[in-house]
Structures are given as C-alpha cells and as structure tokens.
Scaffold this motif. Structure first.
Motif, PDB file in Angstrom:
ATOM      1  N   HIS A   1       0.838  -1.202   0.000  1.00  0.00           N
ATOM      2  CA  HIS A   1       0.000   0.000   0.000  1.00  0.00           C
ATOM      3  C   HIS A   1       0.877   1.258   0.000  1.00  0.00           C
ATOM      4  N   LYS A   2       1.922   1.244   0.839  1.00  0.00           N
ATOM      5  CA  LYS A   2       2.836   2.400   0.892  1.00  0.00           C
ATOM      6  C   LYS A   2       3.549   2.597  -0.438  1.00  0.00           C
TER       7      LYS A   2
ATOM      8  N   ASN B   1      12.199   4.811  -5.358  1.00  0.00           N
ATOM      9  CA  ASN B   1      13.290   5.393  -4.557  1.00  0.00           C
ATOM     10  C   ASN B   1      12.760   5.890  -3.215  1.00  0.00           C
ATOM     11  N   GLN B   2      11.670   6.644  -3.278  1.00  0.00           N
ATOM     12  CA  GLN B   2      11.084   7.231  -2.080  1.00  0.00           C
ATOM     13  C   GLN B   2      10.634   6.144  -1.103  1.00  0.00           C
TER      14      GLN B   2
ATOM     15  N   ASN C   1      12.373   5.474   2.570  1.00  0.00           N
ATOM     16  CA  ASN C   1      11.568   5.510   3.802  1.00  0.00           C
ATOM     17  C   ASN C   1      11.610   4.191   4.544  1.00  0.00           C
ATOM     18  N   ARG C   2      11.629   3.108   3.783  1.00  0.00           N
ATOM     19  CA  ARG C   2      11.673   1.767   4.380  1.00  0.00           C
ATOM     20  C   ARG C   2      12.976   1.592   5.173  1.00  0.00           C
ATOM     21  N   LYS C   3      14.065   2.092   4.576  1.00  0.00           N
ATOM     22  CA  LYS C   3      15.362   1.995   5.259  1.00  0.00           C
ATOM     23  C   LYS C   3      15.326   2.753   6.576  1.00  0.00           C
TER      24      LYS C   3
ATOM     25  N   VAL D   1      13.254   0.754   9.225  1.00  0.00           N
ATOM     26  CA  VAL D   1      13.906  -0.400   9.862  1.00  0.00           C
ATOM     27  C   VAL D   1      15.234  -0.018  10.502  1.00  0.00           C
ATOM     28  N   GLY D   2      15.596   1.265  10.387  1.00  0.00           N
ATOM     29  CA  GLY D   2      16.679   1.807  11.177  1.00  0.00           C
ATOM     30  C   GLY D   2      18.092   1.463  10.744  1.00  0.00           C
ATOM     31  N   PHE D   3      18.325   1.468   9.430  1.00  0.00           N
ATOM     32  CA  PHE D   3      19.742   1.358   9.003  1.00  0.00           C
ATOM     33  C   PHE D   3      19.984   2.195   7.763  1.00  0.00           C
TER      34      PHE D   3
END
Ligand SMILES: [Zn+2]
Length: 256
Positions: free
Chosen positions: A168-169, A244-245, A249-251, A254-256
């Motif tokens: 969805h995102k 890309n966006q 945002n996913r990165k 999940v914090g890396f």
C-alpha cells in the motif's frame, strides 16, 4: 553558472545517480509487462495493451539501471507467460519490489471520452465494483487453467500478510510521483488514486507488489499520449522516483 550546473550533473551521473551516496546495487527490482503473445490485453483502434506496456517496461529497465538498481523483467519480448512464470521471478530471494504494468479499458463506447486516468493497485479484497471489474478483466488471461479452489486458496494465503501494508505504501509513493511528473508536462492528467483489488498476478509475489494501470487506451486523448515517448518517460520517471522514495523511507523505518 550554466557550465557549473552542467558539470555538476555530469558528476552526479558518474557517481551512479540516485542522489549522492545512495548505493542501490543491493536492490533488485522486478518489472512485469502484462499480457503478451496471443494475449493482447486491452485493444482499441488497433492499439494493443501488450505493446504499450512492453514499451514502458523497457524504459523502466533503462531508468532503474541508471539509478544503480539490478532489474529483472518477466518478459522483454512479445510472448505469453503463465501466471507462475510471472510471479516465480518476483520471488527471487533479494527482489525488493514487484511492479506489474498494465493499461486500462472500458467496454461502454459512449463513455470512452470521459473515463481516463492513472491508477495504482495493491492486492486486497474489495467491495468496490470498479476495482473488481478491472481485476476481473486483468485476471481473465492469467487464470487460464487454474481451478476455482486453487484460486481461493492462493488468494487467502496472502490477503492478510504483512506485505499488504508495504505494498500500500509503495503504491502511494509510485502513484503520487507519476501524477506529479505527468501533470508538470501535460494538462489535466486524472489521478485515479490508489486502490485495493484482487489481482492474481500480485498473489504469488511475496514482495511488496503493485499493479500500475498507466491510463485508458479506450480514451482517445489518453491513448494518443500513452503511445508517445515523452508521456511514457514521465510515467517511467514517476515510477522510479516512487520506488526510490518508498525504499528510502523503508530503510529509515527499519533503522539502518
Ligand atoms: Zn492488463
């Protein structure tokens, strides 16, 4: 000043694009051109959906490569693929996203000039009649030879999976960027929005997966635009910027 800007853009190209410091080489993008071979998809005035989506897919291949991604295409020529062949490649272990490219059509000739626009779908059951109708048309060819029970089993297996939220995102980012790019060069491109629909081509893919309906080939104005290189480039750039966006945002999430 002009010279400096030109020099800067050359440097960015050499650096691999995608913005300074962004290494996309660990990300595999799978792009699926809908239909092919004996399955023409939607037809109107001699224009075929299978040809249009292959043209756009080839542009996507180049553009994603330019950004530093690895890219797989489910088809790069005019051939028919069974459903399993389409989704098997999307399940390649490091594929980040699966994008299926299609073009829309309606049956009611009296409304050809009124119905237009770009829509992005992610897999989910829906009661919305329009989404169901479009999914039924797109599903008809990919489901040849699959019985009703198998269809229900495969769709139920993924419908509540965690990938729905991510898909969805991804759909929102891709749709927004396509509409932004198209409307910066063309007048009045209709934003058909992000919608849930039960597309079977998205069922077997265990990655965040979307299906883009790039426009209605039954609409005379949109059909004419869709087959031009300039319009296809705006769609392509919008999809790439959306991915890309989403991945950036996913990165962060999940914090890396
Ligand atoms: Zn299609």
């Amino acid at each position: 000043m002009k010279k400096m800007i030109a020099g800067l853009s050359v440097l960015l190209v050499i650096a691999g694009c995608g913005g300074p410091g962004v290494d996309r080489s660990d990300s595999l993008i799978v792009i699926d051109a809908g239909h092919g071979g004996h399955d023409s998809g939607a037809l109107c005035e001699g224009s075929k959906e299978k040809d249009l989506v292959l043209q756009i897919t080839k542009k996507l291949y180049k553009e994603f490569k330019n950004e530093g991604y690895r890219v797989h295409l489910t088809r790069s020529s005019d051939k028919f693929l069974k459903l399993g062949q389409r989704t098997r490649i999307a399940d390649h272990k490091d594929a980040k996203v699966f994008i299926s490219i299609h073009a829309n059509a309606i049956g009611d000739k009296s409304r050809f000039s009124q119905v237009e626009g770009v829509e992005t779908y992610f897999l989910q059951k829906t009661r919305d009649e329009k989404s169901q109708r479009i999914a039924a048309r797109e599903n008809a060819s990919v489901l040849q030879g699959t019985d009703k029970l198998s269809k229900d089993v495969i769709i139920d297996a993924v419908l509540n999976g965690p990938k729905i939220i991510q898909s969805h995102k991804l759909a929102i980012d891709v749709q927004n960027n396509m509409i932004k790019n198209l409307n910066s060069k063309y007048k009045g491109v209709k934003d058909g929005g992000v919608r849930p629909a039960p597309f079977y081509v998205l069922v077997g893919a265990s990655r965040p997966s979307i299906l883009v309906e790039v426009g209605y080939i039954t609409n005379p104005k949109e059909r004419q635009r869709l087959f031009t290189s300039g319009y296809q480039e705006e769609i392509t750039e919008g999809i790439v910027e959306g991915v890309n966006q989403y991945l950036d945002n996913r990165k962060k999430e999940v914090g890396f």
